[in-house]
Design an enzyme around this catalytic site. Structure first.
Site, PDB file in Angstrom:
ATOM      1  N   HIS A 123       0.243   5.740   1.001  1.00 44.50           N
ATOM      2  CA  HIS A 123      -0.657   6.766   1.522  1.00 44.50           C
ATOM      3  C   HIS A 123      -0.387   8.097   0.831  1.00 44.50           C
ATOM      4  O   HIS A 123       0.762   8.404   0.490  1.00 44.50           O
ATOM      5  CB  HIS A 123      -0.461   6.946   3.027  1.00 44.50           C
ATOM      6  CG  HIS A 123      -0.621   5.681   3.810  1.00 44.50           C
ATOM      7  ND1 HIS A 123      -1.780   4.935   3.798  1.00 44.50           N
ATOM      8  CD2 HIS A 123       0.237   5.024   4.630  1.00 44.50           C
ATOM      9  CE1 HIS A 123      -1.623   3.880   4.577  1.00 44.50           C
ATOM     10  NE2 HIS A 123      -0.417   3.906   5.095  1.00 44.50           N
ATOM     11  N   ARG A 168      -4.439   0.587  -1.876  1.00 41.98           N
ATOM     12  CA  ARG A 168      -3.842  -0.739  -2.030  1.00 41.98           C
ATOM     13  C   ARG A 168      -3.366  -0.957  -3.453  1.00 41.98           C
ATOM     14  O   ARG A 168      -4.116  -0.805  -4.406  1.00 41.98           O
ATOM     15  CB  ARG A 168      -4.877  -1.830  -1.709  1.00 41.98           C
ATOM     16  CG  ARG A 168      -5.156  -2.039  -0.269  1.00 41.98           C
ATOM     17  CD  ARG A 168      -5.975  -3.324  -0.044  1.00 41.98           C
ATOM     18  NE  ARG A 168      -6.737  -3.154   1.175  1.00 41.98           N
ATOM     19  CZ  ARG A 168      -8.044  -2.889   1.223  1.00 41.98           C
ATOM     20  NH1 ARG A 168      -8.756  -2.818   0.121  1.00 41.98           N
ATOM     21  NH2 ARG A 168      -8.640  -2.721   2.383  1.00 41.98           N
ATOM     22  N   GLN A 202       0.820  -1.210   0.000  1.00 41.02           N
ATOM     23  CA  GLN A 202       0.000   0.000   0.000  1.00 41.02           C
ATOM     24  C   GLN A 202       0.847   1.251   0.000  1.00 41.02           C
ATOM     25  O   GLN A 202       2.070   1.214   0.188  1.00 41.02           O
ATOM     26  CB  GLN A 202      -0.933  -0.014   1.214  1.00 41.02           C
ATOM     27  CG  GLN A 202      -0.205  -0.182   2.545  1.00 41.02           C
ATOM     28  CD  GLN A 202      -1.152  -0.463   3.699  1.00 41.02           C
ATOM     29  OE1 GLN A 202      -1.151   0.275   4.671  1.00 41.02           O
ATOM     30  NE2 GLN A 202      -1.943  -1.537   3.608  1.00 41.02           N
ATOM     31  N   GLU A 247       3.585   8.231   8.576  1.00 42.98           N
ATOM     32  CA  GLU A 247       3.543   7.399   9.776  1.00 42.98           C
ATOM     33  C   GLU A 247       4.934   6.894  10.136  1.00 42.98           C
ATOM     34  O   GLU A 247       5.888   7.078   9.390  1.00 42.98           O
ATOM     35  CB  GLU A 247       2.589   6.217   9.573  1.00 42.98           C
ATOM     36  CG  GLU A 247       2.964   5.313   8.423  1.00 42.98           C
ATOM     37  CD  GLU A 247       1.867   4.310   8.062  1.00 42.98           C
ATOM     38  OE1 GLU A 247       0.842   4.249   8.761  1.00 42.98           O
ATOM     39  OE2 GLU A 247       2.041   3.583   7.076  1.00 42.98           O
ATOM     40  N   HIS A 274       4.787   0.447   1.028  1.00 43.58           N
ATOM     41  CA  HIS A 274       5.187  -0.326   2.209  1.00 43.58           C
ATOM     42  C   HIS A 274       4.175  -1.424   2.491  1.00 43.58           C
ATOM     43  O   HIS A 274       3.038  -1.388   2.021  1.00 43.58           O
ATOM     44  CB  HIS A 274       5.301   0.591   3.439  1.00 43.58           C
ATOM     45  CG  HIS A 274       4.021   1.275   3.794  1.00 43.58           C
ATOM     46  ND1 HIS A 274       3.573   2.408   3.160  1.00 43.58           N
ATOM     47  CD2 HIS A 274       3.055   0.974   4.704  1.00 43.58           C
ATOM     48  CE1 HIS A 274       2.417   2.787   3.677  1.00 43.58           C
ATOM     49  NE2 HIS A 274       2.069   1.931   4.613  1.00 43.58           N
TER      50      HIS A 274
END
Length: 328
Positions: free
Chosen positions: A107, A202, A105, A124, A182
């Site tokens: 982001h 995804r 995936q 993150e 990642h």
């Protein structure tokens, strides 16, 4: 919530547990009560439409983090402790049990045009709490992979050939800026500190059915749009060289700073008016005391506390590894 003035104190929350196709039962090792099923995520501190945690301890027990935000505002969260974009608490704190591989995936950033209304991008970091021998993660693209190469690999069913797979051990830290491809893989338990976002695109899901028996949706076009093909500044580090009483910065971003500390004797610390502090007990047990030592709370591994910016001085003691996060 009444308008009486409540003195700031460390807040513990009731986690929101999320069933995931890749989850398991490992979060029970932290003394957490798990519902039935494959529990992949414990949202430990959350202020999001998909999961808002409520306080477990003290005068605010039963109060949601959203209500605390609305009532106590910048006094408790700090002058920088808000998302400028949607006014919410800016971070989301999770524990993850990866009993199987997560989807590959990526982001988006805050500036991506395709973001849902009111949603943030998602930068993150991961701190590996536990890893089975031989555990790995997917972490970025191989050298020279551009959009055309990625599109060709997807069309030909060989996306894994484009990805870096790296070994992981407990104590490893990974910084994952938005745009970094990642995937956590099976056999790891992770503390995740991230922007307050639930937007994931995804790329690949191993052609497996989801919890409903159907293939899970892929977001290939959106993923290709947001991948940082030249790299977004992802960094990884071993953190085991740290000495007790020191703080090692293990992730630094525009959204959060995360430090690791080892506690073996009383450590006097304090909050600042700029930001709340989040403490994650990575392992061990101990105590936190505040209000000049008058008040005290027992701590154990897996607990995540929100310390209001206005708390001031506090002391941690015991035998613990602690992650400390704040807004820069």
């Amino acid at each position: 919530m009444t308008n009486t003035m409540i003195k700031p104190y460390p807040l513990l929350f009731q986690p929101e547990m999320k069933e995931r196709i890749w989850g398991g039962r490992a979060l029970a090792q932290f003394g957490l009560e798990l519902p039935e099923g494959s529990i992949g995520e414990g949202w430990m501190i959350g202020d999001h439409p998909n999961g808002t945690t409520t306080v477990l301890n003290g005068p605010l027990a039963g109060t949601g983090l959203d209500a605390i935000r609305e009532h106590y505002g910048k006094e408790w969260f700090g002058t920088k402790g808000f998302s400028e974009r949607n006014g919410r608490f800016p971070l989301l704190i999770k524990l993850l049990d990866c009993n199987d591989d997560l989807s590959v995936q990526v982001h988006p950033t805050d500036t991506y045009d395709g973001l849902p209304e009111g949603e943030l991008g998602k930068t993150e970091m991961w701190y590996i709490l536990d890893a089975k021998p031989g555990a790995t993660i997917v972490y970025g693209l191989k050298e020279g992979v551009d959009r055309a190469a990625m599109e060709a690999a997807i069309a030909e069913g060989r996306i894994m050939d484009t990805l870096q797979v790296v070994p992981v051990e407990a104590g490893d830290a990974f910084y994952i800026p938005a745009g970094t491809v990642h995937a956590l893989c099976s056999g790891v338990v992770v503390a995740e500190i991230q922007q307050n976002s639930d937007t994931t695109y995804r790329l690949y899901d191993y052609d497996r059915p989801g919890l409903d028996g159907k293939l899970r949706e892929l977001h290939v076009e959106a993923s290709l749009n947001v991948i940082a093909y030249e790299g977004a500044g992802a960094q990884r580090m071993k953190t085991d060289g740290i000495r007790p009483g020191e703080w090692l910065t293990i992730a630094s971003s525009p959204y959060f700073i995360v430090e690791k500390g080892i506690v073996i004797e009383p450590l006097a610390l304090k909050t600042t008016p700029e930001s709340f502090v989040i403490l994650v007990v990575a392992d061990g047990q101990g105590t936190i005391s505040w209000n000049e030592g008058v008040e005290r709370l027992a701590l154990r591994s897996g607990q995540c506390l929100l310390l209001p910016a206005s708390l001031g001085g506090y002391t941690v003691d015991g035998s613990m590894t602690v992650l400390r996060s704040m807004v820069p």
